[in-house]
Design an enzyme around this catalytic site. Structure first.
Site, short mmCIF file in Angstrom:
data_model
loop_
_atom_site.label_atom_id
_atom_site.label_comp_id
_atom_site.label_asym_id
_atom_site.label_seq_id
_atom_site.Cartn_x
_atom_site.Cartn_y
_atom_site.Cartn_z
N ASP A 282 -2.24 8.63 7.70
CA ASP A 282 -3.23 7.78 8.37
C ASP A 282 -2.50 6.87 9.36
OD1 ASP A 282 -2.08 5.70 6.92
OD2 ASP A 282 -3.77 5.42 5.56
N HIS B 124 0.41 5.04 6.91
CA HIS B 124 1.12 5.55 5.72
C HIS B 124 1.59 6.99 5.87
CE1 HIS B 124 -1.85 2.47 4.39
NE2 HIS B 124 -0.75 1.98 3.82
N SER C 16 0.80 -1.22 0.00
CA SER C 16 0.00 0.00 0.00
C SER C 16 0.84 1.28 0.00
CB SER C 16 -0.95 0.01 1.21
OG SER C 16 -0.21 -0.13 2.40
#
Length: 375
Positions: free
Chosen positions: A340, A343, A43
């Site tokens: 977040d 990340h 991600s």
């Protein structure tokens, strides 16, 4: 006479069409001079592949992408407020387009020559990593997909030119490993069985032997220029700090210790592969030290916090509930290291990408990415 005029017009029209077609081809070939990025990983660099999967790991919901200019601030599936490290690196290398997500419908034809992104939120080196999210693309599947792309490139350019383009003009970027710890070996409750049967050393052995096989497979598909990021300080992300109820300046010791063990052995493995795989350059990106430097000295880089997520909910550091429409969001997004619970923000990604492009050998070696491009 009318027929002759018609023929004349037809000939002129065909000439114009040929000139336009030639000009377009020339433009495309000029663009190809900047090369391509083929991006693999999780991600941290996913540009939207998970949008096309039935998965619990998705970022195609606001306010993700709120600062991503290319989409007008709409979410694209990137797990950050703006550009990923992969996006910024591609720009820095002069590439005219962001690498297209492999699963996106527009990832066809000549678009693949500008780069393709295979990364997937929740993906890891091991096929079992991220099973908590139901679906994700593991490294093995990502390389299966590149194998398909590789054949398409041969169809577009012809075998000889394709091989040349992949070997000399393409950079293979691999950002993977964090999920193998966070969403596999260290996963609360579900991983207890694994940890009883497999020591950290044995698990890291397993990870590296799989990664070596994966990199060798890419080499056999003509990849020659590689950048491999090590695992960052995963014990310092807001999620880990929140669930372990740590103080602001504390990080989860076990998570960081495992990352450091893996990283030391990864560096040795890449050095060995540089010696043994003819014509290949494996660049080692020391993401751990780079991110730790930003976290430790965050104020020096213009941040106000390196612990609290800008977008998230739950606990002291907003580190439990992922970013979504109901999350609270900070107003000073470029002042937070973390977007977040997991990340980095675009502001942090910019600092990391700049070091990868032209940075210090303690962060990127044996060459930086601009040097790798020009090899």
């Amino acid at each position: 006479m009318a027929m002759t005029n018609f023929n004349y017009v037809l000939v002129v029209l065909l000439l114009v069409i040929n000139v336009i077609a030639f000009a377009n081809c020339a433009d495309i070939d000029d663009d190809l001079g900047f090369g391509a990025s083929y991006i693999f990983g999780d991600s941290l660099v996913d540009a939207g592949n998970n949008n096309y999967l039935q998965t619990l790991s998705k970022a195609n919901i606001p306010p993700n992408g709120i600062d991503f200019k290319a989409s007008g601030g709409n979410p694209t599936g990137r797990y950050t407020n703006g550009r990923t490290i992969g996006d910024i690196v591609g720009e820095g290398l002069g590439q005219p387009h962001y690498a297209t997500p492999y699963l996106a419908p527009n990832c066809t034809g000549r678009a693949i020559l500008y780069g393709v992104n295979y990364a997937s939120g929740g993906g890891g080196i091991m096929n079992g990593t991220g099973r908590i999210f139901v679906n994700r693309l593991s490294m093995d599947i990502q390389i299966d997909y590149f194998n398909i792309t590789r054949k398409e490139i041969s169809k577009l350019l012809g075998e000889s030119k394709a091989r040349d383009y992949i070997m000399k003009k393409s950079i293979f970027s691999i950002t993977v490993g964090s999920n193998d710890f966070l969403n596999n070996y260290l996963l609360p409750v579900l991983s207890i069985g694994t940890r009883i049967t497999e020591s950290p050393d044995a698990f890291i052995d397993d990870l590296l032997s799989h990664l070596k096989a994966q990199l060798t497979r890419l080499y056999k598909l003509d990849a020659r220029k590689f950048i491999i990021g090590n695992v960052g300080p995963i014990g310092c992300i807001p999620y880990q700090k929140t669930i372990n109820q740590l103080k602001e300046n504390e990080c989860v010791e076990l998570a960081n210790k495992l990352a450091l063990q893996y990283n030391a052995r990864l560096k040795d493995m890449l050095s060995e592969m540089n010696k043994n795989l003819d014509g290949a350059t494996f660049v080692h990106a020391n993401v751990y030290d780079l991110v730790m430097e930003v976290i430790t000295n965050y104020d020096k880089y213009g941040f106000v916090t390196a612990t609290k997520a800008c977008c998230g909910n739950g606990g002291q550091f907003a580190g439990i509930v992922p970013c979504g429409p109901t999350s609270s969001m900070c107003s000073d997004r470029d002042k937070h290291v973390f977007w977040d619970p997991y990340h980095p923000s675009e502001a942090a990604n910019l600092i990391i990408a700049k070091q990868l492009l032209e940075g210090d050998p303690k962060y990127i070696s044996p060459v930086n990415l601009k040097q790798l491009r020009d090899l």
